[in-house]
Enzyme design. Structure first.
Site, PDB file in Angstrom:
ATOM      1  N   PRO A 195       2.172  16.448  11.066  1.00 12.97           N
ATOM      2  CA  PRO A 195       2.188  17.702  10.298  1.00 12.97           C
ATOM      3  C   PRO A 195       2.703  17.493   8.870  1.00 12.97           C
ATOM      4  O   PRO A 195       3.262  16.444   8.557  1.00 12.97           O
ATOM      5  CB  PRO A 195       3.165  18.574  11.094  1.00 12.97           C
ATOM      6  CG  PRO A 195       4.047  17.611  11.808  1.00 12.97           C
ATOM      7  CD  PRO A 195       3.238  16.365  12.064  1.00 12.97           C
TER       8      PRO A 195
ATOM      9  N   CYS B  13      -4.645  12.713  13.374  1.00 12.40           N
ATOM     10  CA  CYS B  13      -4.593  11.286  13.109  1.00 12.40           C
ATOM     11  C   CYS B  13      -4.453  10.579  14.451  1.00 12.40           C
ATOM     12  O   CYS B  13      -3.825  11.116  15.365  1.00 12.40           O
ATOM     13  CB  CYS B  13      -3.394  11.034  12.215  1.00 12.40           C
ATOM     14  SG  CYS B  13      -2.997   9.327  11.957  1.00 12.40           S
TER      15      CYS B  13
ATOM     16  N   ARG C 225      -8.188  -0.575   5.704  1.00  8.63           N
ATOM     17  CA  ARG C 225      -7.441   0.504   5.034  1.00  8.63           C
ATOM     18  C   ARG C 225      -6.137  -0.020   4.447  1.00  8.63           C
ATOM     19  O   ARG C 225      -5.641   0.538   3.470  1.00  8.63           O
ATOM     20  CB  ARG C 225      -7.104   1.615   6.036  1.00  8.63           C
ATOM     21  CG  ARG C 225      -8.274   2.503   6.405  1.00  8.63           C
ATOM     22  CD  ARG C 225      -7.789   3.655   7.245  1.00  8.63           C
ATOM     23  NE  ARG C 225      -6.593   4.233   6.637  1.00  8.63           N
ATOM     24  CZ  ARG C 225      -5.615   4.830   7.303  1.00  8.63           C
ATOM     25  NH1 ARG C 225      -5.670   4.954   8.608  1.00  8.63           N
ATOM     26  NH2 ARG C 225      -4.569   5.330   6.675  1.00  8.63           N
TER      27      ARG C 225
ATOM     28  N   LYS D  26       0.833  -1.207   0.000  1.00  8.96           N
ATOM     29  CA  LYS D  26       0.000   0.000   0.000  1.00  8.96           C
ATOM     30  C   LYS D  26       0.867   1.257   0.000  1.00  8.96           C
ATOM     31  O   LYS D  26       0.660   2.168  -0.800  1.00  8.96           O
ATOM     32  CB  LYS D  26      -0.891  -0.012   1.256  1.00  8.96           C
ATOM     33  CG  LYS D  26      -1.518   1.318   1.580  1.00  8.96           C
ATOM     34  CD  LYS D  26      -2.307   1.262   2.855  1.00  8.96           C
ATOM     35  CE  LYS D  26      -1.551   1.586   4.112  1.00  8.96           C
ATOM     36  NZ  LYS D  26      -1.263   3.010   4.344  1.00  8.96           N
ATOM     37  N   ASN D  27       1.861   1.307   0.884  1.00  9.26           N
ATOM     38  CA  ASN D  27       2.649   2.534   1.028  1.00  9.26           C
ATOM     39  C   ASN D  27       3.566   2.807  -0.158  1.00  9.26           C
ATOM     40  O   ASN D  27       4.021   3.935  -0.347  1.00  9.26           O
ATOM     41  CB  ASN D  27       3.463   2.504   2.322  1.00  9.26           C
ATOM     42  CG  ASN D  27       2.585   2.729   3.546  1.00  9.26           C
ATOM     43  OD1 ASN D  27       1.390   2.995   3.413  1.00  9.26           O
ATOM     44  ND2 ASN D  27       3.171   2.602   4.722  1.00  9.26           N
TER      45      ASN D  27
ATOM     46  N   ARG E 195      -4.330  10.431   4.788  1.00 10.52           N
ATOM     47  CA  ARG E 195      -3.364  11.517   4.798  1.00 10.52           C
ATOM     48  C   ARG E 195      -2.448  11.531   3.573  1.00 10.52           C
ATOM     49  O   ARG E 195      -2.002  12.589   3.143  1.00 10.52           O
ATOM     50  CB  ARG E 195      -2.502  11.424   6.048  1.00 10.52           C
ATOM     51  CG  ARG E 195      -3.281  11.514   7.323  1.00 10.52           C
ATOM     52  CD  ARG E 195      -2.334  11.446   8.485  1.00 10.52           C
ATOM     53  NE  ARG E 195      -1.170  12.283   8.203  1.00 10.52           N
ATOM     54  CZ  ARG E 195      -1.133  13.595   8.343  1.00 10.52           C
ATOM     55  NH1 ARG E 195      -2.189  14.211   8.808  1.00 10.52           N
ATOM     56  NH2 ARG E 195      -0.048  14.272   8.052  1.00 10.52           N
TER      57      ARG E 195
ATOM     58  N   ILE F 286       8.992   7.495  16.502  1.00 14.61           N
ATOM     59  CA  ILE F 286       8.462   8.167  15.304  1.00 14.61           C
ATOM     60  C   ILE F 286       7.153   8.923  15.597  1.00 14.61           C
ATOM     61  O   ILE F 286       7.013  10.090  15.243  1.00 14.61           O
ATOM     62  CB  ILE F 286       8.223   7.164  14.155  1.00 14.61           C
ATOM     63  CG1 ILE F 286       9.492   6.355  13.860  1.00 14.61           C
ATOM     64  CG2 ILE F 286       7.726   7.881  12.888  1.00 14.61           C
ATOM     65  CD1 ILE F 286      10.601   7.104  13.176  1.00 14.61           C
TER      66      ILE F 286
ATOM     67  N   ASP G 226       5.631   0.891  11.880  1.00  8.71           N
ATOM     68  CA  ASP G 226       4.431   0.191  11.404  1.00  8.71           C
ATOM     69  C   ASP G 226       4.405  -1.281  11.816  1.00  8.71           C
ATOM     70  O   ASP G 226       3.414  -1.976  11.561  1.00  8.71           O
ATOM     71  CB  ASP G 226       4.320   0.294   9.875  1.00  8.71           C
ATOM     72  CG  ASP G 226       3.850   1.669   9.431  1.00  8.71           C
ATOM     73  OD1 ASP G 226       3.496   2.492  10.295  1.00  8.71           O
ATOM     74  OD2 ASP G 226       3.836   1.921   8.206  1.00  8.71           O
TER      75      ASP G 226
END
Ligand code: UD1
Length: 461
Positions: free
Chosen positions: A155, A149, A437, A47-48, A125, A367, A345
């Site tokens: 940001p 989120c 998602r 996905k990313n 996002r 993170i 993640d």
């Protein structure tokens, strides 16, 4: 190049997307713990990695064909963002319905509003990644601010700072980033990112491909998704070098052309399956993986007591993970940090495994500031842990007992599923639209290797 002038049309992809829409109303997974896992799992595209590649299609009027897109709602949202901008998108599902190919064509967008609306951006996002390509090709864009989120503030100052330095004039008006390039064309920059950011590196890279001059991006993110994006962009005619290092050099070109690209395998999905076997026990072969993208997790699980081996398979590299239930897991510590360190993640999934390890494991999350929400739900299942700011201390092994738990974000949902695999009795994971998602058919894949897991309808969203 044979891909020109692709027209939108209804096809089998429509029924795939209808089934997504219906699935999103169905929102709980029921897992009966205690089965060990055995078999093979085919890992879907990342996905990313796919999200910035979809944004890259905006850089050319010619079609870009992307295969191995995972059938997850974030990808669906990103494609909708491109459709809202005026692109045509033709989707063709793979046989198993867990991946598909999309052909995206961003022709004739010049007259459009070039606006990514709040309704779409608020749900995902990464939509901000359209800003760089739109500014680079059209000299203007309006993109909703993504907002907050669950896992932290998130940001976009690093994205806006780099684009401003390239000559964009950016204002925030009524919740939207309104950006224009007064001279029409972005200018190359020699830029050092103040902090390592995957998204800001991608957005700036996308913008720099069509900028005037040669950009040098320093302190760039090293995540495998960056290399994948650079590979697609170079196939489209961009001139990017320095992949795999923290300094990217991008020689701007006047125009990019269409191309075709297969998305790399999802390292976070693969890592989640590795954790599933670590926690439930068993012997599973993961097909279509890139072991080098997973070194920090492989190292952790080996140190905890799992046996992990690699070899070539029909679909690319394979990873085999084995853990005998009689083999006690050992407590080990991790600190999340940008690639190649331990990925944030996979922190939540690793925490689930640590609940079953003998001794005290310590997790430092560096993170995101609010990424331990799964801890409270794990405690409801019986985990023994303490959160102290950005540190989690997990004492194991804890006897987990099934109950109803609530997913709070994407990776937290996966953790609760993992805990359910080892909890006694039934665990119901509610609000799994978070899971949908980013994971394509996680429950189908786990069921395929022997987990007792079922998707149920009727819960509240
Ligand atoms: C990407 C991944 C996400 C992963 C994260 C970190 C995608 C679509 N998402 O998110 O799954 O968890 O990388 O590996 O690829 N930051 C700023 N200002 C900015 C941008 C970021 O301060 O303008 C901060 C963030 O708050 C965070 C850190 O930088 O603390 C890293 O974030 P970043 O790498 O940008 O994450 P994303 O690209 O949003």
């Amino acid at each position: 190049m044979g891909l020109r002038n692709v027209k939108p049309k209804f096809n089998a992809g429509f029924s795939l997307f209808l089934s997504f829409a219906l699935e999103s109303c169905v929102d709980r997974l029921v897992i009966t713990g205690g089965s060990s896992l055995k078999g093979r799992i085919l890992v879907s595209g990342a996905k990313n990695a796919a999200l910035p590649c979809i944004a890259a299609a905006l850089l050319s009027p010619e079609p870009v064909l992307l295969s191995h897109l995972p059938a997850v709602s974030d990808i669906r949202t990103m494609l909708k963002v491109l459709e809202a901008l005026g692109c045509s998108v033709v989707r063709v599902p793979d046989e198993d319905g867990l991946q598909y190919t999309a052909t995206i064509q961003a022709a004739d967008l010049e007259q459009g509003e070039l606006k990514a609306p709040y309704e779409l951006v608020k749900t995902m996002r990464a939509s901000i990644l359209v800003l760089g390509p739109l500014l680079a090709r059209f000299g203007r864009a309006t993109v909703s601010l993504p907002g907050g989120c669950a896992i932290g503030a998130r940001p976009i100052n690093l994205h806006l700072e780099a684009l401003t330095r390239m000559g964009a004039h950016i204002e925030i008006i009524q919740g939207y980033v309104e950006a224009k390039v007064p001279g029409g064309r972005l200018q190359a920059i020699d830029h050092t990112f103040e902090k390592v950011s995957v998204g800001a590196t991608e957005n700036t890279m996308l913008a720099a491909t069509l900028a005037e001059g040669t950009s040098i991006l320093r302190n760039a993110a090293l995540e495998p998704e960056i290399g994948d994006l650079a590979e697609l962009l170079n196939k489209m005619g961009a001139r990017i070098t320095g992949m795999g290092t923290t300094t990217l050099t991008i020689q701007g070109v006047a125009a990019l052309h269409g191309s075709a690209h297969a998305t790399i395998p999802d390292r976070i999905e693969a890592g989640t399956h590795l954790c599933a076997v670590a926690i439930a026990g068993g012997d599973v072969v993961l097909e279509r993986v890139r072991p080098d993208d997973l070194r920090s997790l492989i190292d952790l699980l080996e140190r905890m007591g799992c046996l992990i081996t690699e070899r070539d398979g029909a679909e690319g590299r394979q990873l085999r993970v084995q853990r005998e239930l009689s083999q006690k897991l050992r407590a080990r510590d991790i600190t999340t940090a940008p690639f190649p360190s331990f990925p944030t993640d996979l922190q939540a999934q690793a925490m689930a495994v640590m609940t079953q390890a003998h001794g005290i494991s310590v997790i430092k999350e560096t993170i995101f500031e609010n990424r331990f929400q799964h801890a409270m739900e794990l405690e409801r299942l019986g985990a023994n842990l303490r959160i102290d700011g950005s540190t989690a201390i997990v004492a194991g092994p804890a006897k987990l007992t099934g109950c109803t738990v609530m997913a709070t974000d994407l990776r937290a949902s996966a953790t609760l599923v993992l805990a359910g695999l080892v909890a006694e009795g039934e665990t119901t994971v509610d609000r799994i639209y978070h899971l949908d998602r980013g994971y394509a058919g996680l429950e189908k894949k786990l069921e395929g290797v022997g987990a007792r897991i079922q998707r149920m309808g009727g819960g509240s969203v």
